[in-house]
Scaffold this active site. Structure first.
Site, PDB file in Angstrom:
ATOM      1  N   SER A   1       3.365   9.339   3.289  1.00 18.47           N
ATOM      2  CA  SER A   1       4.602   9.151   4.068  1.00 18.47           C
ATOM      3  C   SER A   1       5.265  10.482   4.379  1.00 18.47           C
ATOM      4  O   SER A   1       5.754  10.699   5.491  1.00 18.47           O
ATOM      5  CB  SER A   1       5.582   8.257   3.306  1.00 18.47           C
ATOM      6  OG  SER A   1       5.089   6.950   3.207  1.00 18.47           O
TER       7      SER A   1
ATOM      8  N   HIS B   1      -0.592   2.365   2.481  1.00 18.74           N
ATOM      9  CA  HIS B   1       0.170   1.354   1.728  1.00 18.74           C
ATOM     10  C   HIS B   1      -0.357  -0.047   2.041  1.00 18.74           C
ATOM     11  O   HIS B   1      -0.534  -0.877   1.140  1.00 18.74           O
ATOM     12  CB  HIS B   1       1.658   1.396   2.097  1.00 18.74           C
ATOM     13  CG  HIS B   1       2.387   2.615   1.656  1.00 18.74           C
ATOM     14  ND1 HIS B   1       3.161   3.353   2.522  1.00 18.74           N
ATOM     15  CD2 HIS B   1       2.489   3.223   0.445  1.00 18.74           C
ATOM     16  CE1 HIS B   1       3.713   4.351   1.865  1.00 18.74           C
ATOM     17  NE2 HIS B   1       3.311   4.305   0.606  1.00 18.74           N
TER      18      HIS B   1
ATOM     19  N   ARG C   1      -4.656   8.527  -4.129  1.00 20.42           N
ATOM     20  CA  ARG C   1      -5.339   9.185  -3.020  1.00 20.42           C
ATOM     21  C   ARG C   1      -6.204  10.327  -3.512  1.00 20.42           C
ATOM     22  O   ARG C   1      -7.284  10.546  -3.011  1.00 20.42           O
ATOM     23  CB  ARG C   1      -4.321   9.744  -2.019  1.00 20.42           C
ATOM     24  CG  ARG C   1      -3.519   8.688  -1.306  1.00 20.42           C
ATOM     25  CD  ARG C   1      -2.465   9.347  -0.463  1.00 20.42           C
ATOM     26  NE  ARG C   1      -1.661  10.222  -1.293  1.00 20.42           N
ATOM     27  CZ  ARG C   1      -0.352  10.353  -1.224  1.00 20.42           C
ATOM     28  NH1 ARG C   1       0.320   9.685  -0.337  1.00 20.42           N
ATOM     29  NH2 ARG C   1       0.301  11.158  -2.022  1.00 20.42           N
TER      30      ARG C   1
ATOM     31  N   LYS D   1      13.329  12.507  -3.370  1.00 22.55           N
ATOM     32  CA  LYS D   1      12.885  12.450  -1.982  1.00 22.55           C
ATOM     33  C   LYS D   1      14.081  12.337  -1.048  1.00 22.55           C
ATOM     34  O   LYS D   1      15.119  11.799  -1.422  1.00 22.55           O
ATOM     35  CB  LYS D   1      11.955  11.249  -1.758  1.00 22.55           C
ATOM     36  CG  LYS D   1      10.654  11.332  -2.536  1.00 22.55           C
ATOM     37  CD  LYS D   1       9.759  10.150  -2.239  1.00 22.55           C
ATOM     38  CE  LYS D   1       8.448  10.260  -3.007  1.00 22.55           C
ATOM     39  NZ  LYS D   1       7.563   9.125  -2.729  1.00 22.55           N
TER      40      LYS D   1
END
Length: 167
Positions: free
Chosen positions: A130, A17, A92, A41
């Protein structure tokens, strides 16, 4: 003044990040980091805790051009409120691209005046997520290569509160 929004849950904020934040800050006059909820999440930290964590982590990068704001609305509505001309998203891997491409298309349908810009994370940072950082921490692994020391300490403290997994 060109403004961009970089949205995310940042639960926790990772070195990946931070890489995107540093690079995005060079592309615009003002970068708004939008800390949000995501119903799909299970956050380790509250929105307020994540907001403070991100503010602390970007303090050295901020240079007066970065603000950190919590939001709980459609991203495009938030972007309009902040006067943003673009949304910054980090990528990513191919799996990220497929999801982000779909989201960018939906966002364009909602407001085609705001562009989505994708930035690739640095090669050494691409595997960091994360979700994986939290999983490693919950099983007692070392997360020091993926987050700053302050974030690592905060994650370890939370794991101590909620209990480690495994034996």
């Amino acid at each position: 003044m060109k403004t961009a929004v970089y949205p995310g849950t940042f639960d926790p904020i990772t070195l990946g990040h931070m890489d995107i934040i540093r690079r995005a800050a060079h592309l615009v006059d003002r970068l708004v980091i939008g800390v949000t909820t995501n119903p799909s999440k299970s956050p380790m930290f509250t929105v307020d805790e994540r907001l403070e964590m991100v503010k602390r982590e970007v303090a050295d990068v901020a240079d007066g051009r970065i603000s950190v704001v919590a939001f709980d609305s459609l991203l495009m509505d938030f972007a309009v409120r902040e006067g943003a001309a673009m949304i910054v998203r980090g990528l990513r891997a191919v799996a990220d691209f497929e999801y982000e491409f779909q989201m960018a298309g939906m966002n364009q349908q909602l407001n085609d005046d705001i562009e989505t810009v994708f930035l690739m994370a640095g090669v050494s940072l691409q595997p960091i997520a994360s979700k994986l950082v939290k999983e490693i921490a919950l099983y007692g692994g070392d997360i020091g290569r993926f987050v700053t020391p302050a974030v690592a300490a905060q994650v370890r403290a939370r794991v101590d509160e909620i209990g480690r997994k495994g034996g």
